[in-house]
Design an enzyme around this catalytic site. Structure first.
Site, PDB file in Angstrom:
ATOM      1  N   ASP A  48      -7.507   0.052  -1.338  1.00  0.00           N
ATOM      2  CA  ASP A  48      -7.889  -1.434  -1.320  1.00  0.00           C
ATOM      3  C   ASP A  48      -9.376  -1.352  -1.184  1.00  0.00           C
ATOM      4  O   ASP A  48     -10.405  -2.130  -1.694  1.00  0.00           O
ATOM      5  CB  ASP A  48      -7.315  -1.936  -0.221  1.00  0.00           C
ATOM      6  CG  ASP A  48      -6.159  -2.626  -0.819  1.00  0.00           C
ATOM      7  OD1 ASP A  48      -6.155  -3.416  -1.809  1.00  0.00           O
ATOM      8  OD2 ASP A  48      -4.991  -2.759  -0.041  1.00  0.00           O
ATOM      9  N   GLU A 103      -9.928  -1.077   5.011  1.00  0.00           N
ATOM     10  CA  GLU A 103      -9.982  -1.301   3.763  1.00  0.00           C
ATOM     11  C   GLU A 103     -10.384  -2.589   3.344  1.00  0.00           C
ATOM     12  O   GLU A 103     -10.646  -3.008   1.887  1.00  0.00           O
ATOM     13  CB  GLU A 103      -8.409  -1.203   3.175  1.00  0.00           C
ATOM     14  CG  GLU A 103      -7.557  -2.294   3.990  1.00  0.00           C
ATOM     15  CD  GLU A 103      -6.013  -2.242   3.804  1.00  0.00           C
ATOM     16  OE1 GLU A 103      -5.614  -1.349   2.825  1.00  0.00           O
ATOM     17  OE2 GLU A 103      -5.196  -2.622   4.542  1.00  0.00           O
ATOM     18  N   CYS A 137      -5.356   7.584   4.300  1.00  0.00           N
ATOM     19  CA  CYS A 137      -4.039   7.257   3.840  1.00  0.00           C
ATOM     20  C   CYS A 137      -3.673   6.906   2.305  1.00  0.00           C
ATOM     21  O   CYS A 137      -2.780   6.413   1.892  1.00  0.00           O
ATOM     22  CB  CYS A 137      -3.089   6.522   4.844  1.00  0.00           C
ATOM     23  SG  CYS A 137      -3.545   4.706   4.998  1.00  0.00           S
ATOM     24  N   ARG A 177      -7.349  -3.502  -8.452  1.00  0.00           N
ATOM     25  CA  ARG A 177      -6.984  -1.879  -8.583  1.00  0.00           C
ATOM     26  C   ARG A 177      -5.747  -1.807  -9.577  1.00  0.00           C
ATOM     27  O   ARG A 177      -5.337  -0.825 -10.015  1.00  0.00           O
ATOM     28  CB  ARG A 177      -6.391  -1.515  -7.122  1.00  0.00           C
ATOM     29  CG  ARG A 177      -5.246  -2.302  -6.622  1.00  0.00           C
ATOM     30  CD  ARG A 177      -5.203  -1.742  -4.909  1.00  0.00           C
ATOM     31  NE  ARG A 177      -4.067  -0.977  -4.956  1.00  0.00           N
ATOM     32  CZ  ARG A 177      -3.494  -0.856  -3.678  1.00  0.00           C
ATOM     33  NH1 ARG A 177      -4.086  -1.332  -2.306  1.00  0.00           N
ATOM     34  NH2 ARG A 177      -2.475   0.021  -3.484  1.00  0.00           N
ATOM     35  N   HIS A 184       8.938   3.421 -11.061  1.00  0.00           N
ATOM     36  CA  HIS A 184      10.037   4.419 -11.153  1.00  0.00           C
ATOM     37  C   HIS A 184       9.876   5.469 -11.964  1.00  0.00           C
ATOM     38  O   HIS A 184      10.199   6.728 -11.436  1.00  0.00           O
ATOM     39  CB  HIS A 184      11.363   3.890 -11.156  1.00  0.00           C
ATOM     40  CG  HIS A 184      11.887   2.939 -10.035  1.00  0.00           C
ATOM     41  ND1 HIS A 184      11.440   3.154  -8.657  1.00  0.00           N
ATOM     42  CD2 HIS A 184      12.820   1.920 -10.100  1.00  0.00           C
ATOM     43  CE1 HIS A 184      12.143   2.504  -7.797  1.00  0.00           C
ATOM     44  NE2 HIS A 184      12.829   1.660  -8.617  1.00  0.00           N
ATOM     45  N   ARG A 197       5.098   2.516   5.510  1.00  0.00           N
ATOM     46  CA  ARG A 197       4.853   1.147   4.699  1.00  0.00           C
ATOM     47  C   ARG A 197       6.199   0.272   5.068  1.00  0.00           C
ATOM     48  O   ARG A 197       7.286   0.764   4.406  1.00  0.00           O
ATOM     49  CB  ARG A 197       4.717   1.113   3.309  1.00  0.00           C
ATOM     50  CG  ARG A 197       3.191   1.725   2.682  1.00  0.00           C
ATOM     51  CD  ARG A 197       3.083   1.998   1.271  1.00  0.00           C
ATOM     52  NE  ARG A 197       1.745   1.898   0.811  1.00  0.00           N
ATOM     53  CZ  ARG A 197       1.361   3.090   0.504  1.00  0.00           C
ATOM     54  NH1 ARG A 197       1.846   4.382   0.333  1.00  0.00           N
ATOM     55  NH2 ARG A 197      -0.046   3.264   0.007  1.00  0.00           N
TER      56      ARG A 197
END
Ligand code: PEP
Ligand code: MG
Length: 582
Positions: free
Chosen positions: A466, A442, A513, A476, A202, A307
Site C-alpha cells: 500500500d 503504509e 510485511c 496496486r 488460488h 491478516r
C-alpha cells in the site's frame, strides 16, 4: 499486461508471472466448462415431490462435505495450502443461511435442487462481484467451486480428473478452480498459463506451493495458443514463446535447470535462522491469512502479520467475539510461544464485504478503510479488540492497526483498546494489560512523521504494497498502472530509509510485511536500508534466507547506498539485478 509481438520471428505472449520457473513443453488446452456454464432456465418440479427434492439436495451437501473433508485432509497430496482451501470450502457448506435459502427455494417455489443451487449461489457471488481485492476474488472462486461440486453430485457425476496425460505439458486454461488444481496430474503438468487470475489468485498460490511455473493474465490464451504446439514458458519474466527454435529451446531448458538448481540450494537454508553472511541476525516472520500456521517452527521466528479479514469472509454475519477468540487462541497455540502480530480488520472501500453492508464510495482506495472504518464502527472494532485481548492472556499477542494516517488515529485506537480492557476487567476476563500496540506504515502522511509516530507506538510494520500505491498514486490492483506503481522508486527508498532510522533512533522495532520483504533482492536492499525484521509468505522464506546469507551487512548497506543515489526505478532494479549475490 497482455501484449503480442514478434520476437526473433516467433510469437511471444506476455502475462503476469505468478509462480517462478521455466519449462519447454507442448501445450494442452483445458476448456473449462465449469466456469463458462450458461445459467439455464429455472426448472420446477410437480407438486408433492418437495420432501424428496429437499432430501436429494441435503444428500448432495453431505457427499460434498465428505469429499471436501477428504481433500482438506491432504489425501496424500502433501499440499497444506490445498488442504486449507478445501477446509474453507467445507465451511461454505456449513453456512446455515445459504443452506436454508436453497432449502426454501426447493420447498416453497418447487425449484429443482440444481436450479435452487444455481440461483442462491449466483446471489452470493453477485455480492462479491466487481471487487478487485484478491482475497475476495479467492472467495468467489471458492463459491464457484463448491457450486460446481454440488451440481456435479446432483447430476450423478463422479469426481473428475482434469485430464489424463501421457506426456509432459504446459496446461492452458481460462481459469483453474481449486478442485481443478487438486486433480492436476502433477507428473505431467510442468507449466500453467491462465487467462484469468493474478498473483494472489488460488491458481497462483497453489502453483507456487506445488512449484509449477505459472503465468496468468494472458487474455484469450485458450484461443490464441494452438493445441499441441511447442511452447517455452519463462515464469520469471512472464513470457511465452510459441514454436521456439532450437537455440531458444536450449536457452529455456538451461534456464529451467539453473532455476531448479537454485531452488535446491535455497531449500538448504529453510530451517536455518535468517542472517547475513557475517552473522548479523535478521528476524524472519511469516504472514498468514487464515487460522492455520502451517509452517514448522524452525523455519520462522514470529507471525509478523495475521491478516484477520478471512474471518469476515466466511459467513454472511460478522464473526462473534467467541468465534474470533477461538481462532486467535488456535493461532497462538500453533505458534508455540512465538509472537503473533494480529492486524485488526483491514477492510473497507474496495475491500467491501457482504457481512458489513458498507456504502459504496466514489474513490474507495481513499475512503473508509482499515482503522478508519473500525473507528467509525465501534461495534465491530470492540468485538475484535475484546476477542484479541482475551487471547492475549494466552500467549505473546500484539496488536497492529492498519491504514493509519495520523497520530490522532493512534490516540483514538489506543482509547478503543482501553475501553475494551475496562469492559473485560469489569466482566472478570483476563487479558494482557501491557499488550504491545503498533501501526502499519503504509500511508505517506504517517511515513513522513515516522519520528513522531515512533514515540507513540511500541512497534511498526511497513506495508510496502500500500505504501507504494499511495506514494506513487497508482492502483496496486490495476495491471495498466504497472509502470506507475513503483515499489522500488527513489521516493520509496528514501521514505523507507527514513522510517528505519526514525525507529532505530527510538529503539523501537520495525518490521516489513509487504511483498518487498519476500523478494530476495528486496530483502537484501531492505537490510541495507536498515530493516532487521522481515515478514513474508512462508513460500518466500527459503529464497530470502539464501539471499541474505550470500551478503554481508556491509555489502547490503553499500548496495542500498548506491541505490539511494540513483534517479529512476529502472536504474535501481538494474543495480539490484546486477549485484553479484543474485
Ligand atoms: C501492505 O499493504 O503492504 C500489506 C502488507 O497489507 P495488505 O497487502 O494486506 O494491504
Ligand atoms: Mg496494506
Amino acid at each position: 499486461m497482455d501484449q503480442k509481438k514478434e520476437k526473433e520471428h516467433r510469437i511471444v505472449l506476455t502475462g503476469t508471472p505468478v509462480s517462478p520457473g521455466a519449462v519447454v513443453a507442448r501445450v494442452c488446452i483445458q476448456d473449462n466448462p465449469g466456469l463458462q456454464w450458461q445459467e439455464p432456465d429455472q426448472v420446477r418440479f410437480d407438486p408433492g415431490r418437495e420432501g424428496e427434492m429437499r432430501d436429494a439436495f441435503y444428500r448432495a451437501v453431505f457427499q460434498a462435505r465428505e469429499e471436501l473433508a477428504c481433500l482438506s485432509g491432504g489425501a496424500g497430496s502433501g499440499c497444506e495450502v490445498q488442504g486449507e482451501i478445501f477446509a474453507a470450502q467445507g465451511e461454505i457448506l456449513e453456512d446455515e443461511e445459504l443452506l436454508s435459502r436453497i432449502g426454501q427455494a426447493i420447498l416453497e417455489e418447487r425449484l429443482e435442487p440444481e436450479s435452487a443451487i444455481r440461483r442462491v449461489f449466483a446471489a452470493y457471488e453477485a455480492l462479491f462481484c466487481g471487487m478487485t481485492d484478491p482475497l475476495i476474488a479467492a472467495r468467489v472462486a471458492d463459491l464457484q467451486d463448491v457450486k460446481r461440486r454440488l451440481l456435479r453430485i446432483c447430476q450423478g457425476g463422479e469426481g473428475q480428473h482434469i485430464l489424463s496425460l501421457k506426456e509432459e505439458v504446459i496446461l492452458v486454461a481460462r481459469d483453474l478452480l481449486p478442485s481443478d488444481m487438486a486433480s492436476l496430474d502433477r507428473a505431467h503438468i510442468k507449466g500453467i498459463i491462465t487467462e484469468m487470475g493474478g498473483t494472489n489468485s488460488h491458481t497462483a498460490i497453489l502453483a507456487r506451493s506445488l512449484q509449477i511455473p505459472a503465468i496468468s493474465g494472458i487474455q484469450g490464451a485458450t484461443l490464441r495458443i494452438p493445441q499441441g504446439i511447442l511452447a517455452a514458458l519463462d515464469a520469471m519474466s512472464g513470457e511465452v514463446i510459441l514454436e521456439p527454435d532450437e537455440v531458444q529451446q536450449a536457452r529455456y531448458r538451461k534456464m529451467q535447470e539453473q532455476f531448479l538448481a537454485r531452488r535446491r540450494e535455497e531449500a538448504r537454508y529453510l530451517s536455518r535462522p535468517g542472517s547475513t553472511r557475517d552473522g548479523k541476525v535478521m528476524g524472519m516472520g511469516i504472514n498468514i491469512g487464515s487460522g492455520e500456521v502451517s509452517v514448522p517452527g524452525e523455519q520462522y521466528d514470529f507471525v509478523g502479520l495475521l491478516r484477520t479479514e478471512f474471518l469476515y469472509m466466511e459467513h454472511m454475519a460478522p464473526p462473534t467475539e467467541e468465534e474470533q477468540y477461538e481462532v486467535y487462541r488456535k493461532v497462538l497455540r500453533q505458534a508455540k510461544g512465538k509472537t503473533v502480530t494480529l492486524r485488526t480488520l483491514d477492510i473497507g472501500g474496495d475491500k467491501a464485504l457482504p457481512c458489513l453492508a458498507l456504502p459504496r464510495e466514489e474513490n474507495s482506495f481513499l475512503g473508509s478503510r482499515g482503522l478508519r472504518l473500525c473507528l467509525a464502527r465501534p461495534d465491530i472494532f470492540q468485538t475484535q479488540l475484546r476477542a484479541a485481548l482475551r487471547a492475549s492472556a494466552l500467549g505473546d499477542l500484539e496488536l497492529l492497526f492498519p491504514m493509519v494516517g495520523s497520530l490522532e488515529e493512534i490516540f483514538q485506537a489506543r482509547a478503543c483498546v482501553r475501553k475494551a480492557m475496562e469492559g473485560l476487567a469489569a466482566e472478570g476476563f483476563s487479558y494482557n494489560p501491557h499488550i504491545r500496540m503498533g501501526i502499519m506504515i503504509e500511508v505517506p502522511s504517517i511515513a513522513l512523521v515516522a519520528d513522531l509516530a515512533a514515540e507513540e507506538v511500541d512497534f511498526a510494520s511497513i506495508g510496502t504494497n500500500d505504501l507504494a500505491q499511495y506514494v506513487s498514486a497508482a492502483d496496486r490492483m490495476n495491471p495498466g498502472m504497472g509502470p506507475y506503481y513503483q515499489g522500488y522508486s527513489p521516493a520509496m527508498l528514501r521514505l523507507l530509509e527514513r522510517i528505519f532510522s526514525a525507529f532505530a533512533a527510538r529503539h523501537k522495532p520495525v518490521c516489513v510485511c509487504g511483498e518487498m520483504a519476500g523478494d530476495p533482492q528486496g530483502a537484501v536492499l531492505l537490510a541495507g536500508l536498515g530493516a532487521r525484521k522481515l515478514s513474508m509468505d512462508p513460500a518466500s522464506l527459503a529464497g530470502v534466507k539464501a539471499a541474505l546469507a550470500r551478503v554481508s551487512l556491509e555489502e547490503a548497506k553499500n548496495l542500498a547506498g548506491r541505490c539511494l543515489r540513483l534517479r529512476i526505478q529502472e536504474e535501481i532494479l538494474g543495480e539490484l539485478v546486477g549485484h553479484e549475490s543474485f
